[in-house]
Design a protein around this motif. Sequence first.
Motif, PDB file in Angstrom:
ATOM      1  N   LEU A 821      44.741  35.866  31.685  1.00  0.00           N
ATOM      2  CA  LEU A 821      43.477  36.293  32.143  1.00  0.00           C
ATOM      3  C   LEU A 821      43.419  37.783  31.993  1.00  0.00           C
ATOM      4  N   LEU A 822      44.372  38.555  32.264  1.00  0.00           N
ATOM      5  CA  LEU A 822      44.496  40.086  32.114  1.00  0.00           C
ATOM      6  C   LEU A 822      44.322  40.539  30.670  1.00  0.00           C
ATOM      7  N   GLU A 823      45.023  39.597  29.838  1.00  0.00           N
ATOM      8  CA  GLU A 823      44.872  39.859  28.432  1.00  0.00           C
ATOM      9  C   GLU A 823      43.224  39.953  28.077  1.00  0.00           C
ATOM     10  N   VAL A 824      42.643  38.930  28.521  1.00  0.00           N
ATOM     11  CA  VAL A 824      41.203  38.713  28.331  1.00  0.00           C
ATOM     12  C   VAL A 824      40.144  39.639  28.755  1.00  0.00           C
ATOM     13  N   TRP A 825      40.309  40.093  29.995  1.00  0.00           N
ATOM     14  CA  TRP A 825      40.053  41.223  30.536  1.00  0.00           C
ATOM     15  C   TRP A 825      39.963  42.566  30.065  1.00  0.00           C
ATOM     16  N   ARG A 826      41.163  42.685  29.471  1.00  0.00           N
ATOM     17  CA  ARG A 826      41.537  43.972  28.694  1.00  0.00           C
ATOM     18  C   ARG A 826      40.314  44.246  27.515  1.00  0.00           C
ATOM     19  N   SER A 827      40.261  42.924  26.896  1.00  0.00           N
ATOM     20  CA  SER A 827      39.195  43.229  25.636  1.00  0.00           C
ATOM     21  C   SER A 827      37.700  42.718  26.108  1.00  0.00           C
ATOM     22  N   ARG A 828      37.337  42.012  27.051  1.00  0.00           N
ATOM     23  CA  ARG A 828      36.015  41.755  27.774  1.00  0.00           C
ATOM     24  C   ARG A 828      36.023  41.987  29.163  1.00  0.00           C
ATOM     25  N   PRO A 829      35.761  43.112  29.632  1.00  0.00           N
ATOM     26  CA  PRO A 829      35.765  43.438  31.076  1.00  0.00           C
ATOM     27  C   PRO A 829      34.926  42.730  31.597  1.00  0.00           C
ATOM     28  N   GLN A 830      33.820  42.150  31.025  1.00  0.00           N
ATOM     29  CA  GLN A 830      32.810  41.306  31.838  1.00  0.00           C
ATOM     30  C   GLN A 830      32.948  39.734  32.210  1.00  0.00           C
ATOM     31  N   TYR A 831      34.223  39.278  31.369  1.00  0.00           N
ATOM     32  CA  TYR A 831      34.657  38.068  31.295  1.00  0.00           C
ATOM     33  C   TYR A 831      34.679  37.201  32.708  1.00  0.00           C
ATOM     34  N   LEU A 832      34.084  36.277  32.925  1.00  0.00           N
ATOM     35  CA  LEU A 832      33.949  35.494  34.029  1.00  0.00           C
ATOM     36  C   LEU A 832      33.345  35.925  35.274  1.00  0.00           C
ATOM     37  N   LEU A 833      32.384  37.158  35.165  1.00  0.00           N
ATOM     38  CA  LEU A 833      31.885  37.688  36.292  1.00  0.00           C
ATOM     39  C   LEU A 833      30.505  36.963  36.783  1.00  0.00           C
ATOM     40  N   SER A 834      29.815  36.171  35.602  1.00  0.00           N
ATOM     41  CA  SER A 834      28.587  35.459  35.894  1.00  0.00           C
ATOM     42  C   SER A 834      29.104  34.008  36.535  1.00  0.00           C
ATOM     43  N   ALA A 835      30.226  33.473  36.040  1.00  0.00           N
ATOM     44  CA  ALA A 835      30.569  32.068  36.744  1.00  0.00           C
ATOM     45  C   ALA A 835      31.010  32.741  37.959  1.00  0.00           C
ATOM     46  N   TYR A 836      31.596  33.721  38.546  1.00  0.00           N
ATOM     47  CA  TYR A 836      31.896  33.900  39.845  1.00  0.00           C
ATOM     48  C   TYR A 836      30.798  34.210  40.679  1.00  0.00           C
ATOM     49  N   LYS A 837      29.894  34.854  40.268  1.00  0.00           N
ATOM     50  CA  LYS A 837      28.687  35.205  41.167  1.00  0.00           C
ATOM     51  C   LYS A 837      28.163  33.856  41.398  1.00  0.00           C
ATOM     52  N   GLU A 838      28.197  32.784  40.773  1.00  0.00           N
ATOM     53  CA  GLU A 838      27.732  31.500  41.327  1.00  0.00           C
ATOM     54  C   GLU A 838      28.222  30.976  42.792  1.00  0.00           C
ATOM     55  N   TRP A 839      29.474  31.519  43.100  1.00  0.00           N
ATOM     56  CA  TRP A 839      30.163  31.140  44.201  1.00  0.00           C
ATOM     57  C   TRP A 839      29.944  31.919  45.211  1.00  0.00           C
ATOM     58  N   VAL A 840      29.358  33.185  45.123  1.00  0.00           N
ATOM     59  CA  VAL A 840      28.945  34.169  46.125  1.00  0.00           C
ATOM     60  C   VAL A 840      27.656  34.354  46.685  1.00  0.00           C
ATOM     61  N   PRO A 841      27.098  34.804  47.820  1.00  0.00           N
ATOM     62  CA  PRO A 841      25.877  35.166  47.952  1.00  0.00           C
ATOM     63  C   PRO A 841      25.247  36.295  46.981  1.00  0.00           C
ATOM     64  N   GLU A 842      23.964  35.833  46.872  1.00  0.00           N
ATOM     65  CA  GLU A 842      23.213  36.876  45.904  1.00  0.00           C
ATOM     66  C   GLU A 842      23.459  38.313  46.355  1.00  0.00           C
ATOM     67  N   VAL A 843      23.591  38.655  47.458  1.00  0.00           N
ATOM     68  CA  VAL A 843      23.522  40.030  48.181  1.00  0.00           C
ATOM     69  C   VAL A 843      24.622  40.587  47.683  1.00  0.00           C
ATOM     70  N   LEU A 844      25.752  40.060  47.480  1.00  0.00           N
ATOM     71  CA  LEU A 844      27.120  40.665  46.960  1.00  0.00           C
ATOM     72  C   LEU A 844      27.080  40.853  45.455  1.00  0.00           C
ATOM     73  N   HIS A 845      26.253  40.356  44.703  1.00  0.00           N
ATOM     74  CA  HIS A 845      26.261  40.506  43.162  1.00  0.00           C
ATOM     75  C   HIS A 845      26.602  41.819  42.774  1.00  0.00           C
TER      76      HIS A 845
END
Length: 861
Positions: A821-845
């Motif tokens: 996971l850290l290796e992917v984040w080093r090359s693609r910092p925005q990886y997993l962001l949109s998928a994680y946003k679906e788990w939290v309220p929109e006010v915290l995006h």
Amino acid sequence: MSRRVAEEMGLTEQEVSYQIRFEGNTTDRTKIKFMTDGVLLKEIETDFLLNKYSVIIIDEAHERSVYTDILIGLLSRIVPLRHKRRRPLKLVIMSATLRVEDFTANRRLFKVTPPVVKVESRQFPVTVHWNKRTPSDYVGEAFKKACKIHRTLPDGGVLIFVTGQNEVNDIIRRLKKAFPYKPPSKQEVKKKAREAPDASNESTSAEKMPELTEEEEEAIFFNPKLKRQKKSKAAADLPEINLDSYAIQPPAEEGEDLLEGSDVDPDDLEEEDDEAERAAAAAPGAAHQPLYVLPLYAMLSTERQAQVFQPPPAGTRLCVVATNVAETSLTIPGIKYVVDTGKVKQKLYEKTTGVSAFQVMWESQAAANQRAGRAGRVAPGHCYRLFSSALFNDEMERFARPEIQRKPVEDVLLQMKAMHVDRVTNFPFPTPPDAAQLRAAEERLLQLGALERPETDAGGAADAETHVTPLGRAMSCFPVSARFAKMLVLSEQHGLLPFTVCLVAALTVQEVLLENPLTAGDSDKAKQLWGEWMTLRRSWAGTGDSLLLGDSMVLIRAVGAAEYSGCTPEFCQRYGLRLKAMKEIRKLRVQLTNQINLVVPSAAAAVDPRQPPPSEPQCRLLRQVLLAGLPDHVARRVEPDEIKNAEDRPKWKGAYRCTSIEEPVFLHRGSVLKREAPQFVVYQEIYETNKLYMRGVTAIEPEWLATLCPGQCTLSKPLQEPPPDYDPVSGRVRCHVNATFGRAVWPLPPVEAEYPAGLDRYRLFAVHLLQGHVCPSLLEFVKVLLAPPATMTKSWARLHPRTDSFLKTLVAETCDNRDRLLEVWRSRPQYLLSAYKEWVPEVLHEKLDKMWPPCAKSPEL
């Protein structure tokens, strides 16, 4: 050899040099270099074309050692490459009894048939005598034949060939009893010196002195102290014969009598049925001159081996009792009679299991001819073969099998893979190993981690697709077997390296600890001495983890004690250590230490002659290192209730069962663990006598097997209790599983292991990621998640868009552990962001956008 050639050519040792395993004296001025095949093979690794050589001569090629075969195969490719570059390399392969067809008819080896040059050797004729019948007791027959030779035939040394050290000592004891020789006392020597005439009156002119033979000159060259003694005795001891007046080719067996002037026909020594004559041959020979009997075998100390090259005391006949070490390239001065039992002891290996057994068998016809040739080096001689000519023609092989077909070849396979010979089956061996050997070797190297097979070829063909790993490449740098090389590679931690170097050196050298006290036939004294040795070795083993390290701990303490005492002959004899082996261990320790410093300069290894023994924690770690290097050498004690058949229980009493052998194996009588009989052990080797015995035994814990020998274990599905959990140290999801070991399916205690690959591992990793266990900076969002993280593991999880999206995003980049996971984040910092946003309220995006990726806010990651 290099000294002798330099002397004869009038050159210095700087121009004619040598390089062997432990030492060398090569310089920039070296023109001729003597070396072993292993040394030249190492040079090819660094300089494949051997640019600094113009001629390579391989002598004694008929011995067909593994490294010689590989060397010839490589040189068959190097020679044409050098020719294309107009820097020709001449290759000369020499032998007295070579099976030439292996080279001339092998088109894979030499595309152009090499010329064969036959050179007539400088040898006197040898008459061969056969027994009419082949005796069963060849040792007793050899003794009787030696007695007859000494009683009835003219002067001349006797060379007797037997199979091993025990037989050598047995015949020597009987011959010394039959024809005793007592060295003169100091008083007698002084008296003779006073009675001797003045030295000036003994001198003779040079032209009156007969010439010395080549072998006598050689003995004087290597021992200058003999020169004066030789000159003073030459007129009386040396016959006045012209060494160039004899035909080179030996005559036929029915030819002329070679012992002119003798009243006894050598053929009269043939086997007789008269029992009275047999008894007379064994009777003490008080009326005959003494017999000066010497042993010669590989384990004998260098000093005692050198005695056979010195002239025997005046008034005695030399008799050497030897193993096949005296068969080739070794000329003992004065030998005129050879007694050949026809037997040889060879170490045979079972191709797939690697079990070794010393087996006495008939020699090859080529070896028999080599032995006969020992009698014709200094004068016409006789060879008495204690077997019939029919057996020679019908049952003896023409040539011995090459070593590469008689032993496991994992070391060969690793060495060649490291030299980028990926398809070993296509290598131009003079005689290739069979497919079963290569498959077994490849499997062992895969278990050791030295080779790996691409995932796309998980079940692939033997040797076709495997390639060497970084671990295997490091292992190939050490001049020891692959198992021991892995131990060295793993030992650069916790201060284990000095102990592992000491242990590997001791395990590499044969017969470090003596097992048969030599007490001149006194069995009571031998038992007493053996008891003292075992008491000492048990004290060396100690208690606790030190004792469980077993025979390896005894070797470490033995080497340390010998070095501390200066490795004196008296110390070794007193405590049951073989002096020659201890000296070899010292040299090998230095060599391994230097090699480690070359490969891993940061190790800064050194040999400490006063090295203290390992501590208890270090002993425990050394047990694990041994298991990692011997993953397929594990044995388990057989419990009495496991044997259902009552008739088999005596056979399995106190026995162990190995993974690849159906027969019971036992602890050796000299093992310090024989009393403890631990449940699980690893062993260095199994050898066969009347039973199968393990040598070099160390106790291990069963829970180590799944971790250190994963290739040998079969794991069950993850257990529900205790439930799988996230390991913050490794960053992976781990679970508990039941395990079995080897093909015998031995049950092991539940062990903790990484969760098996698959979608369930992604789901569990997602749960811990959402819970903030992977990235602590996400902990503040756990309480506001729109669904519990455990939803990821439900059977209906894919029906929810957020769980399905989160899982697919992880699978797309194979992120089932923290490092990936850290290796992917080093090359693609925005990886997993949109998928994680679906788990939290929109006010915290918006807050998530600013802090993403979360590893940036987690310094511990």
